[in-house]
Design a protein around this motif. Structure first.
Motif, PDB file in Angstrom:
ATOM      1  N   ASP A  80       0.739  -1.131   0.089  1.00 13.07           N
ATOM      2  CA  ASP A  80      -0.007  -0.033   0.172  1.00 13.07           C
ATOM      3  C   ASP A  80       0.875   1.290   0.110  1.00 13.07           C
ATOM      4  OD1 ASP A  80      -2.086  -1.706  -0.083  1.00 13.07           O
ATOM      5  OD2 ASP A  80      -2.200  -1.779   2.287  1.00 13.07           O
ATOM      6  N   VAL A  81       1.928   1.229   0.679  1.00 12.18           N
ATOM      7  CA  VAL A  81       2.878   2.381   0.950  1.00 12.18           C
ATOM      8  C   VAL A  81       3.572   2.481  -0.434  1.00 12.18           C
ATOM      9  CG1 VAL A  81       4.841   3.316   2.141  1.00 12.18           C
ATOM     10  CG2 VAL A  81       3.179   2.080   3.373  1.00 12.18           C
ATOM     11  N   ARG A  93       2.438   6.746  -7.091  1.00 10.06           N
ATOM     12  CA  ARG A  93       1.617   7.600  -7.938  1.00 10.06           C
ATOM     13  C   ARG A  93       2.064   9.116  -7.476  1.00 10.06           C
ATOM     14  NH1 ARG A  93      -2.436   4.217  -5.805  1.00 10.06           N
ATOM     15  NH2 ARG A  93      -3.034   5.894  -4.407  1.00 10.06           N
ATOM     16  N   ALA A  94       2.871   9.274  -6.548  1.00  8.81           N
ATOM     17  CA  ALA A  94       3.164  10.807  -6.182  1.00  8.81           C
ATOM     18  C   ALA A  94       3.847  11.601  -7.260  1.00  8.81           C
ATOM     19  CB  ALA A  94       3.534  10.828  -4.733  1.00  8.81           C
ATOM     20  N   TYR A 102      10.223  12.181  -4.120  1.00 10.31           N
ATOM     21  CA  TYR A 102      11.453  11.504  -4.797  1.00 10.31           C
ATOM     22  C   TYR A 102      12.267  10.690  -3.878  1.00 10.31           C
ATOM     23  CZ  TYR A 102      16.003  10.896  -7.095  1.00 10.31           C
ATOM     24  OH  TYR A 102      17.004  10.363  -7.655  1.00 10.31           O
ATOM     25  N   TRP A 103      12.656  10.866  -2.750  1.00  6.52           N
ATOM     26  CA  TRP A 103      13.206  10.305  -1.556  1.00  6.52           C
ATOM     27  C   TRP A 103      12.633   9.250  -1.169  1.00  6.52           C
ATOM     28  CZ3 TRP A 103      17.951  12.024  -2.577  1.00  6.52           C
ATOM     29  CH2 TRP A 103      18.105  13.458  -2.837  1.00  6.52           C
ATOM     30  N   LEU A 104      11.200   9.242  -0.930  1.00  8.35           N
ATOM     31  CA  LEU A 104      10.467   7.943  -0.444  1.00  8.35           C
ATOM     32  C   LEU A 104      10.510   7.137  -1.697  1.00  8.35           C
ATOM     33  CD1 LEU A 104       7.210   9.773   1.040  1.00  8.35           C
ATOM     34  CD2 LEU A 104       9.345   8.933   2.384  1.00  8.35           C
ATOM     35  N   ARG A 146       8.940  -0.362   6.775  1.00  2.84           N
ATOM     36  CA  ARG A 146       8.963   0.254   8.360  1.00  2.84           C
ATOM     37  C   ARG A 146       7.574   1.170   8.406  1.00  2.84           C
ATOM     38  NH1 ARG A 146       9.307  -0.981  13.147  1.00  2.84           N
ATOM     39  NH2 ARG A 146       9.926   0.488  14.726  1.00  2.84           N
ATOM     40  N   LEU A 147       7.725   1.875   7.050  1.00  2.00           N
ATOM     41  CA  LEU A 147       6.429   2.893   7.301  1.00  2.00           C
ATOM     42  C   LEU A 147       5.207   2.102   7.490  1.00  2.00           C
ATOM     43  CD1 LEU A 147       7.624   5.448   4.330  1.00  2.00           C
ATOM     44  CD2 LEU A 147       7.290   5.874   6.677  1.00  2.00           C
ATOM     45  N   GLY A 148       5.075   1.097   6.353  1.00  5.11           N
ATOM     46  CA  GLY A 148       3.653   0.401   6.490  1.00  5.11           C
ATOM     47  C   GLY A 148       3.643  -0.209   8.010  1.00  5.11           C
TER      48      GLY A 148
END
Length: 400
Positions: free
Chosen positions: A340-341, A347-348, A362-364, A373-375
Motif C-alpha cells: 500500500d505504501v 503515484r505521487a 522522490y526520496w520516498l 517500516r512505514l507500513g
C-alpha cells in the motif's frame, strides 16, 4: 605505474592514491581499460610466479594504492549493468551517519532546504547504494517522526555525496507571508502615481524647484502640453484627477482579487475541514500570544469524559437501531502493508512541494527499504491509538 617506477620523482603514497581516485571518478578510461590497468598494477595469484621473474618491482605497491584501485564499484542493475559511479562505501556510510545525527538534533523549522537533483544514472546509483545502509537505522526507529528524520538525513547525505547545493537557511513552517507578484506590481504603480500626484500638486501651488519641474516635464512628455502655456493649471488638475482615478481602480482591483482568493480558500477549507473554517470565522488566528496552556487542564477534561463511568437512560429507539444493525457484518480491521505504501508513493509526483518535514516524494521512491517500516508504523498507529495523557501532552507541546 611503470613510468612512476622508472623515474626518480619523489611521490608520496597519499598523493599517488589521490591520483588514482581522481582517475576512477573522472571516467577518463572505460571499464576495460581500468581493468587492464588494475591487473598490471596488482597481479593476481596465478600471475605471481611470472611477475616475480619478469618484473619484481611491480609487486611492491603501497597499501593506499591497492585500496584506491580496488575501490568498490556501485553497479546499476536496472541500466543494463553499466557502471554508475565508483564510490567508497565507507565514506558514504560515514556521511550518512553524520547527516542522520545532524538531522535528529535539528528542529523541524531549521532543517535545510533539499534541492531538486537531476534524474541521472549517477544520482540513482548513489540512492541505491545508500538503501541497504538504512535498514539498521530504520529497524531501530520507534515512531514516524524518527523514521522521517532518518529519511531526511539520508536525502541530505545523497546531496552531499553528489555535491549538490544545499541551502543552509531554515525553512518557514508557518503560512507564507510573501506578497503575490501581481499585487506587488499594482502596489508599485500606486506608489509611483502617488509620488507623481504630490509633485504635480507642488508645481501647481508654485513650487518651481528643478526636481519638481523635471518631474512635471517627464509626466507631460510626448504630449502637446507645455509648462509655459496659459491653461497649464487646468492641465495639471486634469492629470491629477486622472491619476487619482487610476489609483482608486487599482485599489479596487486589489480588494477584488483579495476577496476572491479568500472565498476560494474558504471553499477549499469547507470541503476539507469545516470545523477549522468555522473557528477562523469566529475569531482570528493568533499564534504566539497569551500564556502557555496548562497540561493538567486538558488531561482532567478528557479524563472526565472518557475515564468515568456514566449510566445513561436509553430510549426505546436504541433497541430498534440495535436490532437493525445486528445483521451488519463488521468491517475488517485496516491493515497497511508495504505494498500500500509503495502504491501510494509511486503515484505521487517526484518534486511536488513537500510538507513541514521538507522531504520530497522522490526520496520516498528511492529509499525502498523504508516502505516496510512505514507500513508497519502506520498499521501500528491504526491498531493502538495513543492514551489520553499522551495525546494531551502532545497537544500541550504543539501549542507551546
Amino acid at each position: 605505474m611503470q613510468l612512476l617506477s622508472k623515474t626518480k620523482l619523489r611521490v608520496e603514497e597519499q598523493n599517488l592514491a589521490d591520483r588514482v581516485r581522481y582517475i576512477l571518478r573522472s571516467n577518463i578510461f572505460d571499464v576495460a581499460e581500468l581493468e587492464r590497468l588494475r591487473r598490471e598494477a596488482v597481479p593476481s595469484s596465478d600471475e605471481n610466479a611470472t611477475a616475480e621473474d619478469a618484473a619484481p618491482q611491480m609487486v611492491e605497491q603501497p597499501a593506499n594504492v591497492d585500496a584506491a584501485v580496488n575501490t568498490p564499484v556501485v553497479v546499476d542493475s536496472n541500466d543494463d549493468g553499466t557502471v554508475a559511479q565508483e564510490l567508497e562505501l565507507e565514506h558514504m556510510r560515514s556521511t550518512l551517519e553524520e547527516a542522520i545525527v545532524e538531522t535528529r538534533s535539528t528542529p523541524l523549522e531549521n532543517r535545510p532546504r533539499l534541492p531538486r537533483i537531476a534524474l541521472s544514472k549517477r544520482n540513482r546509483a548513489v540512492v541505491r547504494a545508500l538503501n541497504p545502509m538504512l535498514v539498521t537505522c530504520l529497524e531501530a526507529s520507534r515512531d514516524l517522526c524518527e523514521t522521517d528524520s532518518i529519511l531526511f538525513g539520508a536525502a541530505l547525505a545523497v546531496c552531499r555525496i553528489i555535491s549538490a547545493k544545499v541551502s543552509t537557511a531554515g525553512r518557514a513552517t508557518g503560512h507564507s507571508s510573501a506578497i503575490p507578484a501581481w499585487r506587488r506590481r499594482i502596489e508599485e504603480r500606486i506608489a509611483k502615481a502617488r509620488a507623481l500626484i504630490g509633485r504635480l500638486i507642488c508645481f501647481r501651488s508654485g513650487n518651481n524647484r528643478p526636481r519638481i519641474v523635471r518631474t512635471v516635464r517627464m509626466a507631460f512628455a510626448g504630449t502637446n502640453v507645455s509648462l509655459s502655456q496659459p491653461d497649464i493649471t487646468q492641465k495639471l488638475t486634469e492629470s491629477i484627477d486622472d491619476l487619482k482615478q487610476r489609483n482608486a481602480a487599482w485599489g479596487k482591483r486589489i480588494r477584488r482579487y483579495t476577496e476572491r482568493s479568500t472565498r476560494f480558500n474558504q471553499n477549499l477549507l469547507f470541503q476539507s475541514d469545516q470545523k477549522r473554517l468555522y473557528e477562523s470565522l469566529e475569531r482570528p488566528m493568533v499564534s504566539g500570544t497569551g500564556p502557555a496552556p496548562n497540561q493538567a487542564y486538558p488531561v482532567a477534561f478528557w479524563r472526565g469524559l472518557w475515564s468515568e463511568h456514566v449510566n445513561h437512560s436509553e430510549g426505546p429507539w436504541t433497541e430498534v437501531v440495535a436490532s437493525q444493525c445486528a445483521g451488519i457484518t463488521p468491517m475488517d480491521p485496516v491493515i497497511i502493508t508495504p505494498d500500500d505504501v509503495a502504491e501510494a508513493v509511486r503515484r505521487a509526483p517526484n518534486w511536488k512541494s513537500p510538507g513541514l518535514d521538507g522531504l520530497h516524494h522522490y526520496w520516498l521512491k528511492g529509499f525502498m527499504k523504508a516502505w516496510c517500516r512505514l507500513g508497519a508504523l502506520l498499521g501500528l498507529s491504526k491498531r493502538h491509538p495513543p492514551l489520553v495523557e499522551q495525546a494531551s501532552h502532545a497537544l500541550v507541546i504543539s501549542n507551546e
